[in-house]
Design a protein around this motif. Sequence first.
Motif, PDB file in Angstrom:
ATOM      1  N   LEU A  11       0.819  -1.215   0.000  1.00 34.50           N
ATOM      2  CA  LEU A  11       0.000   0.000   0.000  1.00 34.50           C
ATOM      3  C   LEU A  11       0.853   1.266   0.000  1.00 34.50           C
ATOM      4  CD1 LEU A  11      -2.827  -1.054   2.476  1.00 34.50           C
ATOM      5  CD2 LEU A  11      -3.013  -0.748   0.000  1.00 34.50           C
ATOM      6  N   LYS A  12       2.058   1.161   0.532  1.00 41.66           N
ATOM      7  CA  LYS A  12       2.952   2.322   0.530  1.00 41.66           C
ATOM      8  C   LYS A  12       3.381   2.694  -0.893  1.00 41.66           C
ATOM      9  CE  LYS A  12       5.033   1.225   5.047  1.00 41.66           C
ATOM     10  NZ  LYS A  12       6.286   0.800   5.719  1.00 41.66           N
ATOM     11  N   SER A  13       3.371   1.710  -1.778  1.00 44.53           N
ATOM     12  CA  SER A  13       3.903   1.928  -3.125  1.00 44.53           C
ATOM     13  C   SER A  13       2.834   2.196  -4.172  1.00 44.53           C
ATOM     14  CB  SER A  13       4.737   0.722  -3.565  1.00 44.53           C
ATOM     15  OG  SER A  13       3.917  -0.439  -3.690  1.00 44.53           O
ATOM     16  N   VAL A  14       1.566   2.058  -3.808  1.00 45.96           N
ATOM     17  CA  VAL A  14       0.486   2.288  -4.765  1.00 45.96           C
ATOM     18  C   VAL A  14      -0.569   3.193  -4.147  1.00 45.96           C
ATOM     19  CG1 VAL A  14       0.810   0.087  -5.942  1.00 45.96           C
ATOM     20  CG2 VAL A  14      -0.767   0.207  -4.012  1.00 45.96           C
ATOM     21  N   ASN A  15      -1.296   3.860  -4.994  1.00 47.31           N
ATOM     22  CA  ASN A  15      -2.378   4.731  -4.532  1.00 47.31           C
ATOM     23  C   ASN A  15      -3.674   3.941  -4.622  1.00 47.31           C
ATOM     24  OD1 ASN A  15      -3.958   6.855  -3.761  1.00 47.31           O
ATOM     25  ND2 ASN A  15      -3.947   7.830  -5.784  1.00 47.31           N
ATOM     26  N   SER A  16      -4.045   3.304  -3.538  1.00 46.11           N
ATOM     27  CA  SER A  16      -5.196   2.403  -3.573  1.00 46.11           C
ATOM     28  C   SER A  16      -5.947   2.423  -2.249  1.00 46.11           C
ATOM     29  CB  SER A  16      -4.724   0.972  -3.869  1.00 46.11           C
ATOM     30  OG  SER A  16      -5.794   0.061  -3.779  1.00 46.11           O
ATOM     31  N   MET A 239       9.416  -8.173 -12.003  1.00 45.76           N
ATOM     32  CA  MET A 239       8.749  -7.260 -11.069  1.00 45.76           C
ATOM     33  C   MET A 239       9.726  -6.442 -10.231  1.00 45.76           C
ATOM     34  SD  MET A 239       5.684  -7.699 -11.874  1.00 45.76           S
ATOM     35  CE  MET A 239       4.900  -6.695 -10.631  1.00 45.76           C
ATOM     36  N   LYS A 240      11.018  -6.634 -10.472  1.00 49.36           N
ATOM     37  CA  LYS A 240      12.012  -5.866  -9.723  1.00 49.36           C
ATOM     38  C   LYS A 240      11.853  -4.384 -10.041  1.00 49.36           C
ATOM     39  CE  LYS A 240      16.937  -5.802  -8.607  1.00 49.36           C
ATOM     40  NZ  LYS A 240      18.271  -6.409  -8.882  1.00 49.36           N
ATOM     41  N   GLY A 241      11.764  -3.574  -8.998  1.00 49.25           N
ATOM     42  CA  GLY A 241      11.561  -2.144  -9.182  1.00 49.25           C
ATOM     43  C   GLY A 241      10.109  -1.754  -9.297  1.00 49.25           C
ATOM     44  N   ILE A 242       9.226  -2.758  -9.432  1.00 43.20           N
ATOM     45  CA  ILE A 242       7.778  -2.500  -9.500  1.00 43.20           C
ATOM     46  C   ILE A 242       7.130  -2.888  -8.170  1.00 43.20           C
ATOM     47  CG2 ILE A 242       5.621  -3.078 -10.686  1.00 43.20           C
ATOM     48  CD1 ILE A 242       7.292  -3.671 -13.182  1.00 43.20           C
ATOM     49  N   LEU A 243       7.391  -4.105  -7.733  1.00 44.73           N
ATOM     50  CA  LEU A 243       6.952  -4.530  -6.413  1.00 44.73           C
ATOM     51  C   LEU A 243       7.979  -4.092  -5.374  1.00 44.73           C
ATOM     52  CD1 LEU A 243       5.637  -8.218  -6.743  1.00 44.73           C
ATOM     53  CD2 LEU A 243       4.325  -6.212  -6.048  1.00 44.73           C
ATOM     54  N   PRO A 244       7.559  -3.771  -4.169  1.00 44.22           N
ATOM     55  CA  PRO A 244       8.528  -3.491  -3.101  1.00 44.22           C
ATOM     56  C   PRO A 244       9.448  -4.699  -2.891  1.00 44.22           C
ATOM     57  CG  PRO A 244       6.322  -2.806  -2.442  1.00 44.22           C
ATOM     58  CD  PRO A 244       6.161  -3.568  -3.721  1.00 44.22           C
ATOM     59  N   ASP A 245      10.723  -4.425  -2.607  1.00 40.32           N
ATOM     60  CA  ASP A 245      11.690  -5.508  -2.430  1.00 40.32           C
ATOM     61  C   ASP A 245      11.265  -6.492  -1.352  1.00 40.32           C
ATOM     62  OD1 ASP A 245      13.257  -4.449  -4.404  1.00 40.32           O
ATOM     63  OD2 ASP A 245      14.661  -3.449  -3.041  1.00 40.32           O
ATOM     64  N   LYS A 246      10.630  -6.005  -0.304  1.00 42.00           N
ATOM     65  CA  LYS A 246      10.212  -6.889   0.794  1.00 42.00           C
ATOM     66  C   LYS A 246       9.266  -7.970   0.296  1.00 42.00           C
ATOM     67  CE  LYS A 246       8.127  -6.867   5.408  1.00 42.00           C
ATOM     68  NZ  LYS A 246       7.613  -6.030   6.527  1.00 42.00           N
ATOM     69  N   ILE A 247       8.451  -7.637  -0.692  1.00 43.27           N
ATOM     70  CA  ILE A 247       7.505  -8.598  -1.258  1.00 43.27           C
ATOM     71  C   ILE A 247       8.169  -9.417  -2.354  1.00 43.27           C
ATOM     72  CG2 ILE A 247       5.344  -8.845  -2.534  1.00 43.27           C
ATOM     73  CD1 ILE A 247       4.380  -6.284  -1.140  1.00 43.27           C
ATOM     74  N   ASN A 248       8.884  -8.741  -3.244  1.00 49.12           N
ATOM     75  CA  ASN A 248       9.480  -9.433  -4.385  1.00 49.12           C
ATOM     76  C   ASN A 248      10.548 -10.437  -3.966  1.00 49.12           C
ATOM     77  OD1 ASN A 248       9.330  -9.621  -7.249  1.00 49.12           O
ATOM     78  ND2 ASN A 248      11.309  -8.605  -7.412  1.00 49.12           N
ATOM     79  N   ASN A 249      11.237 -10.168  -2.877  1.00 45.09           N
ATOM     80  CA  ASN A 249      12.303 -11.057  -2.414  1.00 45.09           C
ATOM     81  C   ASN A 249      11.850 -12.029  -1.333  1.00 45.09           C
ATOM     82  OD1 ASN A 249      14.045  -9.666  -4.138  1.00 45.09           O
ATOM     83  ND2 ASN A 249      14.630  -8.192  -2.552  1.00 45.09           N
ATOM     84  N   ARG A 250      10.583 -12.032  -1.062  1.00 50.15           N
ATOM     85  CA  ARG A 250      10.067 -12.898   0.008  1.00 50.15           C
ATOM     86  C   ARG A 250      10.253 -14.369  -0.365  1.00 50.15           C
ATOM     87  NH1 ARG A 250       3.751 -13.163   2.102  1.00 50.15           N
ATOM     88  NH2 ARG A 250       4.085 -14.750   3.724  1.00 50.15           N
ATOM     89  N   ILE A 251      10.685 -15.177   0.602  1.00 49.58           N
ATOM     90  CA  ILE A 251      10.894 -16.602   0.332  1.00 49.58           C
ATOM     91  C   ILE A 251       9.948 -17.503   1.112  1.00 49.58           C
ATOM     92  CG2 ILE A 251      13.311 -16.333  -0.327  1.00 49.58           C
ATOM     93  CD1 ILE A 251      14.049 -17.297   2.478  1.00 49.58           C
ATOM     94  N   ASN A 252       9.426 -17.047   2.268  1.00 43.98           N
ATOM     95  CA  ASN A 252       8.487 -17.900   3.000  1.00 43.98           C
ATOM     96  C   ASN A 252       7.131 -17.873   2.316  1.00 43.98           C
ATOM     97  OD1 ASN A 252       8.091 -15.164   3.837  1.00 43.98           O
ATOM     98  ND2 ASN A 252       6.877 -15.900   5.560  1.00 43.98           N
ATOM     99  N   LYS A 253       6.434 -18.981   2.395  1.00 46.24           N
ATOM    100  CA  LYS A 253       5.178 -19.114   1.653  1.00 46.24           C
ATOM    101  C   LYS A 253       4.095 -19.674   2.560  1.00 46.24           C
ATOM    102  CE  LYS A 253       3.144 -21.397  -2.364  1.00 46.24           C
ATOM    103  NZ  LYS A 253       2.404 -20.178  -2.727  1.00 46.24           N
ATOM    104  N   LEU A 254       2.941 -19.018   2.567  1.00 44.17           N
ATOM    105  CA  LEU A 254       1.785 -19.490   3.324  1.00 44.17           C
ATOM    106  C   LEU A 254       0.636 -19.724   2.352  1.00 44.17           C
ATOM    107  CD1 LEU A 254       1.835 -17.084   6.414  1.00 44.17           C
ATOM    108  CD2 LEU A 254       2.613 -19.447   6.338  1.00 44.17           C
TER     109      LEU A 254
END
Length: 324
Positions: A11-16, A239-254
């Motif tokens: 949400l910090k990276s998009v106007n929504s 998606m690099k540079g489009i999605l926040p790095d915290k999301i794009n580099n996430r490795i844990n999966k639920l």
Amino acid sequence: LDELDYVDELLKSVNSSNFKTVPNGTEFFDDLEKFIYHIDYPYQSTSCYASWKVYNLAKQNNVTVVFDGQGADEILGGYYTYMYPSLFIDNILNYNFYELYKNTVGMKSLYGFEYSNQFSSLIKKLITNSNSISLAYKKQFKNLILTKEFVKQGQSKSHVFNYLLHSKFIKRSFKNHQIHYMNTLLPSLLRVVDRNSMAHSVESRVPFLDYRLVEFCLSLPTNMKIRNGLTKWIYRSAMKGILPDKINNRINKLGFATAQDSWLNNNRESIIEIFHSNQNFLLPIVGKDGLEKLYNPDENNISNHLIWKFLSTTVMARNFKLSL
């Protein structure tokens, strides 16, 4: 189980506008009959209720069309714990030993998978020519409280079980493993999406399953999907540079996880009452001994995962007046 940090990061990276729902055990049990009626079959976990609540929230806020992410794991190799064995085999059969090394080291670094365990597991499969999924299913059926007659009947009639039992896992490439999940797991996920969305008159669209994207991803070489042990490599790169790095580099999966254990524990008496009032349906499935175990699940080490399967099946049977 809380993934709201990732939501807030996006949400910090998009106007929504942002709408959130946090389901709880009381709501879960109040909605139990209704949402099982709508999904129309006993789903494997309460994640289906999390989906239900999302579409309910969309309806409340007059949202008529939503995008759903189903299909991304299947076409991009996201199920790393299940797909790594076929990745190893794919690397070996194609003489990609450097990629095999990099993937193994990467898996250990990213996910804590032990180098030796992966190779010993692979060697065991090569020697026995067995289907690891089939073995897991055999063990699961053996350890359940089902009657022998019910298991035998289910094994003979289940298309999915027989596919898993007789398919030769060791001979299947990584791409075929992807197709396997698209033919078995994905339809059940899409069914839940369809039923939950339509129950709230919301249209759900799945852009990852556009046939052109599916064909493109399946045509890609394996190292474009998993590289150095990292899943969805090409998608993360795009998606690099489009999605926040915290999301794009996430490795844990639920897998849309819920507080299933606490929900079922807090409603234990009501659940046992449902089993008791529907014992005529359950008896052919579990027998008298199994029924007693369901009445006293904690004393008999019956997991909540199993309790949910029996609960959802029993409620569905009651909804539709089913019998065996």
